[in-house]
Structure formats: C-alpha cells, structure tokens
Enzyme design. Structure first.
Site, PDB file in Angstrom:
ATOM      1  N   ARG A  47      39.265  55.630  44.038  1.00  0.00           N
ATOM      2  CA  ARG A  47      38.521  56.675  44.752  1.00  0.00           C
ATOM      3  C   ARG A  47      39.443  57.767  45.282  1.00  0.00           C
ATOM      4  NH1 ARG A  47      36.010  52.285  47.889  1.00  0.00           N
ATOM      5  NH2 ARG A  47      34.310  51.452  46.639  1.00  0.00           N
ATOM      6  N   ARG A  64      47.321  36.170  46.890  1.00  0.00           N
ATOM      7  CA  ARG A  64      46.741  36.743  48.101  1.00  0.00           C
ATOM      8  C   ARG A  64      46.681  35.688  49.200  1.00  0.00           C
ATOM      9  NH1 ARG A  64      40.592  37.779  45.646  1.00  0.00           N
ATOM     10  NH2 ARG A  64      40.257  35.653  44.978  1.00  0.00           N
ATOM     11  N   ARG A  75      36.380  46.280  37.230  1.00  0.00           N
ATOM     12  CA  ARG A  75      35.750  45.746  38.435  1.00  0.00           C
ATOM     13  C   ARG A  75      36.151  46.555  39.671  1.00  0.00           C
ATOM     14  NH1 ARG A  75      34.220  40.429  38.692  1.00  0.00           N
ATOM     15  NH2 ARG A  75      35.122  40.164  40.738  1.00  0.00           N
ATOM     16  N   ASP A 108      29.966  37.602  38.711  1.00  0.00           N
ATOM     17  CA  ASP A 108      29.892  37.528  40.167  1.00  0.00           C
ATOM     18  C   ASP A 108      28.609  36.804  40.560  1.00  0.00           C
ATOM     19  OD1 ASP A 108      32.267  38.806  40.650  1.00  0.00           O
ATOM     20  OD2 ASP A 108      31.380  40.804  40.663  1.00  0.00           O
ATOM     21  N   ARG A 159      41.778  29.890  34.104  1.00  0.00           N
ATOM     22  CA  ARG A 159      42.765  29.788  35.177  1.00  0.00           C
ATOM     23  C   ARG A 159      42.180  28.912  36.277  1.00  0.00           C
ATOM     24  NH1 ARG A 159      47.753  30.995  34.066  1.00  0.00           N
ATOM     25  NH2 ARG A 159      48.274  32.004  36.054  1.00  0.00           N
ATOM     26  N   TYR A 196      33.142  36.271  33.268  1.00  0.00           N
ATOM     27  CA  TYR A 196      33.597  36.496  34.642  1.00  0.00           C
ATOM     28  C   TYR A 196      32.422  37.089  35.436  1.00  0.00           C
ATOM     29  CZ  TYR A 196      37.192  38.257  37.996  1.00  0.00           C
ATOM     30  OH  TYR A 196      37.982  38.526  39.091  1.00  0.00           O
ATOM     31  N   GLU A 252      46.930  31.730  48.006  1.00  0.00           N
ATOM     32  CA  GLU A 252      46.233  31.413  46.753  1.00  0.00           C
ATOM     33  C   GLU A 252      47.201  31.541  45.574  1.00  0.00           C
ATOM     34  OE1 GLU A 252      42.377  33.277  46.809  1.00  0.00           O
ATOM     35  OE2 GLU A 252      42.349  33.425  44.631  1.00  0.00           O
TER      36      GLU A 252
HETATM   37  N1  UDP Z   1      43.841  43.175  40.664  1.00  0.00           N
HETATM   38  C1  UDP Z   1      45.132  43.621  40.752  1.00  0.00           C
HETATM   39  N2  UDP Z   1      45.663  43.860  41.992  1.00  0.00           N
HETATM   40  C2  UDP Z   1      44.962  43.655  43.129  1.00  0.00           C
HETATM   41  C3  UDP Z   1      43.645  43.208  43.035  1.00  0.00           C
HETATM   42  C4  UDP Z   1      43.111  42.954  41.788  1.00  0.00           C
HETATM   43  O1  UDP Z   1      45.810  43.787  39.752  1.00  0.00           O
HETATM   44  O2  UDP Z   1      45.515  43.892  44.224  1.00  0.00           O
HETATM   45  C5  UDP Z   1      43.308  42.916  39.310  1.00  0.00           C
HETATM   46  C6  UDP Z   1      43.573  41.469  38.894  1.00  0.00           C
HETATM   47  O3  UDP Z   1      43.791  41.434  37.506  1.00  0.00           O
HETATM   48  C7  UDP Z   1      42.284  40.790  39.283  1.00  0.00           C
HETATM   49  C8  UDP Z   1      41.266  41.862  38.921  1.00  0.00           C
HETATM   50  O4  UDP Z   1      41.905  43.084  39.275  1.00  0.00           O
HETATM   51  O5  UDP Z   1      42.087  39.597  38.579  1.00  0.00           O
HETATM   52  C9  UDP Z   1      39.929  41.718  39.627  1.00  0.00           C
HETATM   53  O6  UDP Z   1      40.135  41.711  41.019  1.00  0.00           O
HETATM   54  P1  UDP Z   1      39.090  41.074  42.042  1.00  0.00           P
HETATM   55  O7  UDP Z   1      39.547  41.403  43.415  1.00  0.00           O
HETATM   56  O8  UDP Z   1      37.733  41.532  41.638  1.00  0.00           O
HETATM   57  O9  UDP Z   1      39.291  39.519  41.754  1.00  0.00           O
HETATM   58  P2  UDP Z   1      38.550  38.193  42.317  1.00  0.00           P
HETATM   59  O10 UDP Z   1      38.322  38.394  43.790  1.00  0.00           O
HETATM   60  O11 UDP Z   1      37.294  38.008  41.503  1.00  0.00           O
HETATM   61  O12 UDP Z   1      39.584  37.137  42.037  1.00  0.00           O
END
Ligand code: UDP
Length: 372
Positions: free
Chosen positions: A179, A280, A175, A353, A250, A351, A303
């Site tokens: 870059r 986060r 996901r 979006d 989860r 999962y 969160e």
């Molecule tokens: N992820 C991570 N570190 C980060 C952000 C994301 O390891 O700083 C991993 C984590 O396993 C997460 C996945 O990448 O569940 C997908 O991240 P995304 O930001 O897409 O999650 P969402 O916003 O859908 O919870």
C-alpha cells in the site's frame, strides 16, 4: 430425500463441521470423526492453564472475510469481537510496519515521501520486464523491487517454505497487499474479528446438533463401518495411502516463551532475517485486546517451520511449481472417486483461509443436497 443415508465426515475442523451442520439441518444423520482428541483442527484454541490466555494451539488464526454470508454464518455460532491484525517485522535490528505500506517504505529508505513520490520511487526499483509473474520471486521483484523483497520476503519465505522462492507460486505473495498509504491493517477484507471464546467454542456450536455424532480419537483408516457418502478433509495423498508419492507440506514447531506483563507489545512480530531461525513470535493475549489487560502473565510462541515428516501435522500445502504433475494425478483420482468428496485445506491441497474454507463447505453441502 435420502436422509437414511449413512454419511461420514472425516475431520472436525471448519470444513467437516460446516458440512455436517448443513446436512444435519436437512435431516441427515452424520458421523463426524477426528483422530485428535479435540475438535476445530488446526484452528483449535484453549486457555493456557498458567496465564489464562486463550491460546491458538496451532498458531495464530485471524478471521477475516469479504463474504457477508460467511461472516453471518460464523456470527451465528459465537460472538466475534473487534480485532484488526497489525503485524510488525524486525529486520536487521529495526522494527517496521507490515504489510509493506508507506510507513514501511519511508522507514526502510529513511525518507518522508508522499504516496505519489513513493509509488514513483518503488516503480524505479521494480522489475518492469516481468509481465505476468509466475513465481513468488517474480511477484516480489515486480511489485516492490529488489531491496524490499530481500529485506521482507526472501528470508522469511525461505524459512517458511524451505524452497527457493522461484519455485513457489506467485499466489502466496498475492495474499499480502502493498500500500502507498499508512493503512497497516494486514488484511483488505471488510469483516475481521476474533471469537470471544475461541474458535473451538464456535466449532463446538456448529457441531452441536442432535443428528451429529462426534467421535474423537478415531482415524479414517481404523474406521470399520461402510458409508454411502464420505466427506474427507484429511490430506489428499494420505487418502490414497501415498501410493504414487507424497505431496509436500510444511509443519510448524512452537517454542513457548513465558514472561510477566507484556513480552513484545503486539500480537505478531515477524523475523524475516535469514540468520534468525524462527519466522515469527506471536503473543496470544494481544489477539484478545478486550481482555489482554486482565492477565498478569503472558505467553508467546516462537514459530519454526520445517518439512513435514510422516508423523508430523501438516499445516501448509507447498504447491511447488514442479510438484504439479503429482498433484494433478491425485486430483484426477479424487474427482473419479465415487461416494467421496474431498474438502478443506488438506483434502484439496490448497492454502485456504478459514473464511474460504467455510464458504466452500457451504457450497459443497448445497451441491450434495441439490443432487439428492
Ligand atoms: N511473507 C513474507 N514475509 C513476511 C510475511 C509473509 O515473506 O513478513 C510471505 C511468506 O512467504 C508467507 C506468505 O507471505 O508464507 C503469506 O503470509 P501470511 O502472513 O499470509 O502467512 P500465514 O499467516 O498464513 O502463515
């Protein structure tokens, strides 16, 4: 056309609302039920009474898509405002740019590399022996190498998913882009935005059709009528009363933080360090930059992710590699269930979006209508 059919849609999130609308426009009457007291599922938004800030009640949702049809669809039901998601991460007391980009790499290794230099540098650290990564961990090791993986992904992922990263599918990490330039847009999609009046207003618009009856506070289990067809967007295993076991999900807990002015200066700050118990902090007024300045006070949420118990709201299907057999059995049963179509993140245990959910709902409605 069999527009006299009795059709029920379980769940008033994007999946249910979009299917209801498509069928209603073709003359079908529908009953949409949801056990909660509001529409829009986990995309629900409402204004916080103390600050006036539009709060994403079940955590941040940013609309992004590469699908022009989906983009025009959502724009039909509400005004989308320009918004680009730029996420930061605090790791061991320092703030970095995400997703991993040239800025992150230079910050982390304290260097000033060019794109080519950084590419070569990361290639040296990456695990070249992994050809076709299956797990989250292999995906991380192959693309960013040990140090960046440990700092940004390992801790966050253990907290978010509660399992070994080696037991999660590589698709979760796919996901996120990596870059070798300074582009810090979290998403690669050409269309991105935030609804001016929130997601619930958009779903309300989709559901407002004379052929759609909405019943809130009503669960599928307590429904007494029978139907010719059901579109079910609740949890797949719940439909079968968990009779062969529970799929793992989860759930999230949110701890509000209230402050004057600006709490963290940005919408999303990730905390990958394993010592920090939350994943986060989202400060919701920054999801609406066009009005953020007008609020004197602010609200942010820490969160926390944990295993989803029987009475909790499922958010994320875990899709552990070793849960595959149970899932396959449920999927086979779902496919054989006559008169029921399983849809959405929970109904298909994927999962998804928001944009994919809408795209799939449009496709499901089309298949149904073509079959009549
Ligand atoms: N992820 C991570 N570190 C980060 C952000 C994301 O390891 O700083 C991993 C984590 O396993 C997460 C996945 O990448 O569940 C997908 O991240 P995304 O930001 O897409 O999650 P969402 O916003 O859908 O919870």
């Amino acid at each position: 056309m069999n527009s006299h059919l009795r059709i029920c849609i379980v769940g008033a999130g994007f999946s249910g609302a979009v299917i209801a609308r498509e069928l209603a426009e073709k003359g079908y009457s529908l009953l949409v039920i949801d056990e909660r007291d509001h529409i829009a599922g986990n995309c629900h938004t409402e204004r916080d009474s103390e600050t006036g800030v539009m709060v994403h009640k079940y955590g941040p949702h940013i609309f992004h898509t590469g699908d022009e049809t989906v983009w025009s669809y959502i724009n039909r039901f509400g005004e989308m405002m320009p918004y680009v998601n730029r996420v930061k991460a605090t790791v061991k007391g320092k703030v970095y740019s995400l997703p991993i980009n040239l800025h992150t790499i230079n910050q982390f290794f304290d260097k000033a590399m060019s794109p080519d230099e950084a590419r070569a540098f990361i290639a040296e650290q990456a695990r070249t022996d992994i050809e076709d990564p299956q797990s989250f961990e292999e995906q991380g090791m192959k693309f960013v190498g040990d140090q960046l993986y440990k700092a940004f992904f390992d801790g966050y992922t253990r907290k978010q998913w509660g399992v070994e990263p080696s037991s999660l599918p590589a698709s979760i990490l796919k996901r996120l882009p990596v870059r070798f330039n300074y582009d810090d847009n979290y998403f690669n999609h050409p269309y991105q935005g935030m609804p001016k009046d929130g997601y619930s207003k958009i779903v309300e618009g989709i559901l407002s059709h004379e052929k759609i009856e909405l019943r809130l506070g009503c669960s599928f289990e307590e429904l007494e009528e029978t139907f010719d067809h059901i579109f079910y967007s609740g949890p797949l295993d719940r439909y079968f009363r968990y009779d062969i076991g529970r799929l793992s999900y989860r759930t999230l807990d949110f701890e509000p933080i209230r402050a004057d002015g600006d709490f963290q200066g940005t919408a999303v700050m990730n905390y990958p360090d394993p010592e920090v118990p939350f994943t986060r902090i989202s400060e919701h007024k920054h999801f609406a930059p066009w009005e953020a300045e007008s609020f004197e006070k602010t609200i942010a949420f820490k969160e926390f992710s944990r295993s989803c118990g029987a009475n909790d709201i499922p958010y994320y299907p875990i899709r552990r590699l070793d849960d595959q057999q149970l899932l396959t059995t449920y999927e086979e049963r779902a496919a054989n269930e006559t008169g029921v179509t399983f849809v959405g993140r929970l109904g298909t245990y994927q999962y998804l979006d928001m944009d994919v959910t809408i795209g799939r709902a449009l496709a499901v409605a089309k298949t149904f209508l073509n079959g009549r």
